[in-house]
Design a protein around this motif. Sequence first.
Motif, PDB file in Angstrom:
ATOM      1  N   ASP A 164      33.381 106.468 -29.206  1.00 43.66           N
ATOM      2  CA  ASP A 164      34.459 107.131 -28.468  1.00 43.66           C
ATOM      3  C   ASP A 164      34.673 108.556 -28.968  1.00 43.66           C
ATOM      4  OD1 ASP A 164      36.581 106.978 -26.494  1.00 43.66           O
ATOM      5  OD2 ASP A 164      37.981 106.993 -28.180  1.00 43.66           O
ATOM      6  N   ALA A 165      34.395 108.784 -30.270  1.00 45.69           N
ATOM      7  CA  ALA A 165      34.559 110.117 -30.854  1.00 45.69           C
ATOM      8  C   ALA A 165      33.373 111.030 -30.543  1.00 45.69           C
ATOM      9  CB  ALA A 165      34.734 110.011 -32.362  1.00 45.69           C
ATOM     10  N   GLY A 166      32.314 110.477 -29.960  1.00 41.74           N
ATOM     11  CA  GLY A 166      31.144 111.284 -29.648  1.00 41.74           C
ATOM     12  C   GLY A 166      30.178 111.440 -30.800  1.00 41.74           C
ATOM     13  N   GLN A 199      42.446  90.801 -34.136  1.00 38.65           N
ATOM     14  CA  GLN A 199      42.520  92.094 -33.442  1.00 38.65           C
ATOM     15  C   GLN A 199      42.534  93.225 -34.460  1.00 38.65           C
ATOM     16  OE1 GLN A 199      46.288  93.633 -31.500  1.00 38.65           O
ATOM     17  NE2 GLN A 199      45.108  93.136 -29.655  1.00 38.65           N
ATOM     18  N   ALA A 200      41.727  94.250 -34.195  1.00 38.99           N
ATOM     19  CA  ALA A 200      41.683  95.434 -35.058  1.00 38.99           C
ATOM     20  C   ALA A 200      41.844  96.692 -34.220  1.00 38.99           C
ATOM     21  CB  ALA A 200      40.360  95.483 -35.830  1.00 38.99           C
ATOM     22  N   LEU A 201      42.774  97.530 -34.629  1.00 44.93           N
ATOM     23  CA  LEU A 201      42.931  98.864 -34.047  1.00 44.93           C
ATOM     24  C   LEU A 201      42.203  99.837 -34.970  1.00 44.93           C
ATOM     25  CD1 LEU A 201      44.220 100.906 -32.058  1.00 44.93           C
ATOM     26  CD2 LEU A 201      46.209 100.952 -33.585  1.00 44.93           C
ATOM     27  N   VAL A 202      41.161 100.465 -34.461  1.00 45.75           N
ATOM     28  CA  VAL A 202      40.292 101.283 -35.302  1.00 45.75           C
ATOM     29  C   VAL A 202      40.288 102.721 -34.793  1.00 45.75           C
ATOM     30  CG1 VAL A 202      38.030 101.466 -36.380  1.00 45.75           C
ATOM     31  CG2 VAL A 202      38.858  99.230 -35.625  1.00 45.75           C
ATOM     32  N   ALA A 203      40.506 103.659 -35.714  1.00 45.14           N
ATOM     33  CA  ALA A 203      40.532 105.082 -35.369  1.00 45.14           C
ATOM     34  C   ALA A 203      39.485 105.826 -36.182  1.00 45.14           C
ATOM     35  CB  ALA A 203      41.919 105.672 -35.631  1.00 45.14           C
ATOM     36  N   ALA A 204      38.794 106.755 -35.536  1.00 46.17           N
ATOM     37  CA  ALA A 204      37.791 107.590 -36.198  1.00 46.17           C
ATOM     38  C   ALA A 204      38.286 109.030 -36.221  1.00 46.17           C
ATOM     39  CB  ALA A 204      36.447 107.507 -35.470  1.00 46.17           C
ATOM     40  N   THR A 205      38.157 109.662 -37.372  1.00 49.68           N
ATOM     41  CA  THR A 205      38.581 111.050 -37.541  1.00 49.68           C
ATOM     42  C   THR A 205      37.406 111.865 -38.054  1.00 49.68           C
ATOM     43  OG1 THR A 205      40.798 110.273 -38.116  1.00 49.68           O
ATOM     44  CG2 THR A 205      40.292 112.576 -38.586  1.00 49.68           C
ATOM     45  N   LEU A 206      37.193 113.027 -37.472  1.00 51.18           N
ATOM     46  CA  LEU A 206      36.119 113.925 -37.878  1.00 51.18           C
ATOM     47  C   LEU A 206      36.727 115.093 -38.648  1.00 51.18           C
ATOM     48  CD1 LEU A 206      34.032 114.023 -34.572  1.00 51.18           C
ATOM     49  CD2 LEU A 206      33.852 112.428 -36.478  1.00 51.18           C
ATOM     50  N   GLY A 207      36.203 115.340 -39.832  1.00 49.13           N
ATOM     51  CA  GLY A 207      36.678 116.438 -40.651  1.00 49.13           C
ATOM     52  C   GLY A 207      35.541 117.322 -41.107  1.00 49.13           C
ATOM     53  N   GLY A 240      38.667 109.472 -31.967  1.00 49.10           N
ATOM     54  CA  GLY A 240      38.045 108.322 -31.329  1.00 49.10           C
ATOM     55  C   GLY A 240      38.822 107.076 -31.711  1.00 49.10           C
ATOM     56  N   SER A 241      38.972 106.123 -30.793  1.00 44.66           N
ATOM     57  CA  SER A 241      39.740 104.922 -31.115  1.00 44.66           C
ATOM     58  C   SER A 241      39.283 103.762 -30.260  1.00 44.66           C
ATOM     59  CB  SER A 241      41.242 105.165 -30.925  1.00 44.66           C
ATOM     60  OG  SER A 241      41.534 105.498 -29.586  1.00 44.66           O
ATOM     61  N   SER A 242      39.549 102.553 -30.783  1.00 44.01           N
ATOM     62  CA  SER A 242      39.201 101.338 -30.048  1.00 44.01           C
ATOM     63  C   SER A 242      40.115 100.212 -30.503  1.00 44.01           C
ATOM     64  CB  SER A 242      37.741 100.959 -30.307  1.00 44.01           C
ATOM     65  OG  SER A 242      37.399  99.772 -29.606  1.00 44.01           O
ATOM     66  N   LEU A 243      40.513  99.390 -29.568  1.00 44.38           N
ATOM     67  CA  LEU A 243      41.269  98.173 -29.856  1.00 44.38           C
ATOM     68  C   LEU A 243      40.345  97.007 -29.548  1.00 44.38           C
ATOM     69  CD1 LEU A 243      44.051  96.960 -30.661  1.00 44.38           C
ATOM     70  CD2 LEU A 243      44.570  96.839 -28.223  1.00 44.38           C
ATOM     71  N   PHE A 244      39.868  96.345 -30.609  1.00 47.97           N
ATOM     72  CA  PHE A 244      38.894  95.271 -30.461  1.00 47.97           C
ATOM     73  C   PHE A 244      39.587  93.941 -30.743  1.00 47.97           C
ATOM     74  CE2 PHE A 244      35.739  92.285 -32.018  1.00 47.97           C
ATOM     75  CZ  PHE A 244      34.697  92.435 -31.110  1.00 47.97           C
TER      76      PHE A 244
END
Length: 730
Positions: A449-451, A344-352, A334-338
């Motif tokens: 975005d990652a659900g 400005q922040a580029l944010v990424a989500a990772t599921l483990g 999941g990712s978003s550019l806010f």
Amino acid sequence: MHRIERTFAGRPLVIETGRMAKQAAGSAIVQFGETMVLAAVTVSENQSPLPFFPLTVEYKEKTYAAGKIPGGFIKREGRPHDHEILACRIIDRSIRPLFPEGFKNEVQVFVYVISADQENDADVLALLATSFALNASKIPFMGPIGGVRVGRVQGHWVLNPTFQQLAFSDMELIVAGSQDSIVMVEGGALEVSESDVLESLRLSHDGIRELIAMQNELLAKVQVPKMAWTKTESPDAVITRTKAHASGRVREALNQKDKHTRIEAIEKVKKEAAAELLLEFPDNAKDIHSVLGDVEYNELRAQVLSTNLRVDGRKPDEVRGISIDNSVLPRAHGSSLFTRGQTQALVAATLGTAKDAQRLDTINEAGETTRSFMLHYNFPPFSTGEVRPMRGTSRREIGHGNLAERALQGVLPDFADFPYTIRIVSEVLESNGSSSMASVCGGSLALFDAGVPMKAAVAGVAMGLIKEGDKYAILTDILGTEDHLGDMDFKVAGTKDGITSIQMDIKIEGLDLKIMEEALLQAKVGRLHILAEMDKALAAPRADLSKYAPRIVTVQIPVDKIGELIGPKGKNIRGIQEETGAELTVDDDGTVTIAAVGAESMERARKMVEGMTAEAVVGETYEGTVKTVTAFGAFIEIMPGTEALLHVSEMKWERVEKPEDVVKKGDRVTVKLVDRDERGRLRLSMKALLPRPEGMPEETPGERPPRREDSGDRGGRSGGRSGGGGRDRR
């Protein structure tokens, strides 16, 4: 040695001085329950040449405090972990505004946690000990101050709650204050209202006043004269001439909407003005530059208070323009550019999986604990257009990341319902104020975005304050310039229903609750505006996880089946993992967590786990493998380790002379479990799944097929373990 003991929040609280660290400028021991901290402060005799007040705070948790030995090879305390750094920041932010303006002698504060009862957190005790040590020293300090933690358990407010109580609290705030005002706030909550926050601050201030009264009583016995120091003042002629020469030009340069254009314009004005003024005051270069900084400070503040307009043209309660792009990283879960203004922040989500959880070993826990949610905030120098040395993660990055993490923590699904380890990384690509709040907004969108089935979206906004005497202005969504030249940085994050995280720092001596109430209400309006913009981009979590994210399911098995699932030296569980590509984790309570990239792989692993640990049920249909064919029938493995007898009479409705005519070793057959006798032996039928041929007479109720004498000799194969209903083939 001087000592005072009082009951505070229902437990004994002790402040002591004069027994330890006597060569420091000031020292104190504070004990609450069986948690003890030692604070020692020192000061340089000479003024620092640095253009700022050089204050250093070090907070260290000694492992012997909890009767532990550090892990690893070195076996001694190393670099500070996140909790220690956050405690350092709490102390620093609370005491820094209370040193006299212009005081630039270097001050160091050392706090050691020397006993930990694993019930009471030491950070607020460290703040109390630091306050007393500073006031009992020769260092000029406008204290004393106090600090408390406040929680709310089942509707009841609790001061300095224990770790156990905090587990049931819907709010956790750390509040520092003086006798008359609040100086620092830090904490998180589960969507509480602004009125709840104000109520907690009022309660906290009452407790702070108790702590200040204790300190004053003990300080009366410790008389230490304050050191002599001199504030560097510029000559009056230089001040008057510089202000007259540069004020109008600085005012014009300030009002540029673009950050870099504004900075360049101001620097150009300062440089030109300094060059011209040096012709008149050739020996006062340092004074001229200092006064030019004061001119910039005063012009920005005067403009806001007199015109109600900020340097970028906004009104005090106006939020900068927002743009949002989601799913910008193809392989991230999941990712978003806010982007908000020039932040400005580029944010990424990772599921483990559970194996990705962070392991923690601190003095506040009896053993090792884990956390399954992390937010990491990175602030590279290019985000502000600067060149800076890279020296690892800074304290500021850890503090801002923790603030954003708390903002999102309270709205995440329970781990039992969504058994993923979640990591968010916020890369700040541009910064002109409030990058931590941009990380909150971007983090919420990346999770959507990652659900991740979050309870609600979260947004954050940074508030500022310009205060001169009784006149003040509260600013929404502050710029970097307004943060630098203003009096407050007040960050509030939350959902549409309430606050989830809050942090306040001030640069003046304190703040009354009336201004804080106004700031909270204005922040709510700003937060709701940002949430509305986020809803336009992505209003709810996506229905499906990314195809690159692992699929996780949990299966509950009987505790006595754990050994069978694992197998000798892990043979069985390794076999499942190798065959399916899934990762399996088995907890002591029988919870099996299965993670795999791809639903097919996960489903295969789940069926194998269930088949290996399930009990055979009479009346159920199974697909099994023929293991052995005998003269009287065949033994079928209907689930791993469980075999049952398929008698020759149960293979077909018609008479079967030889079992080999129907089944052969290795065949996959569908059978129905029709009986389990008193010895646990299982009997199967194929004909029970076939239609009865026309004209064949019905069997008499209770009639059983004849058994051959040798069929009983293999009873152990169809019986298996007690309660297991089958053979255990290891």
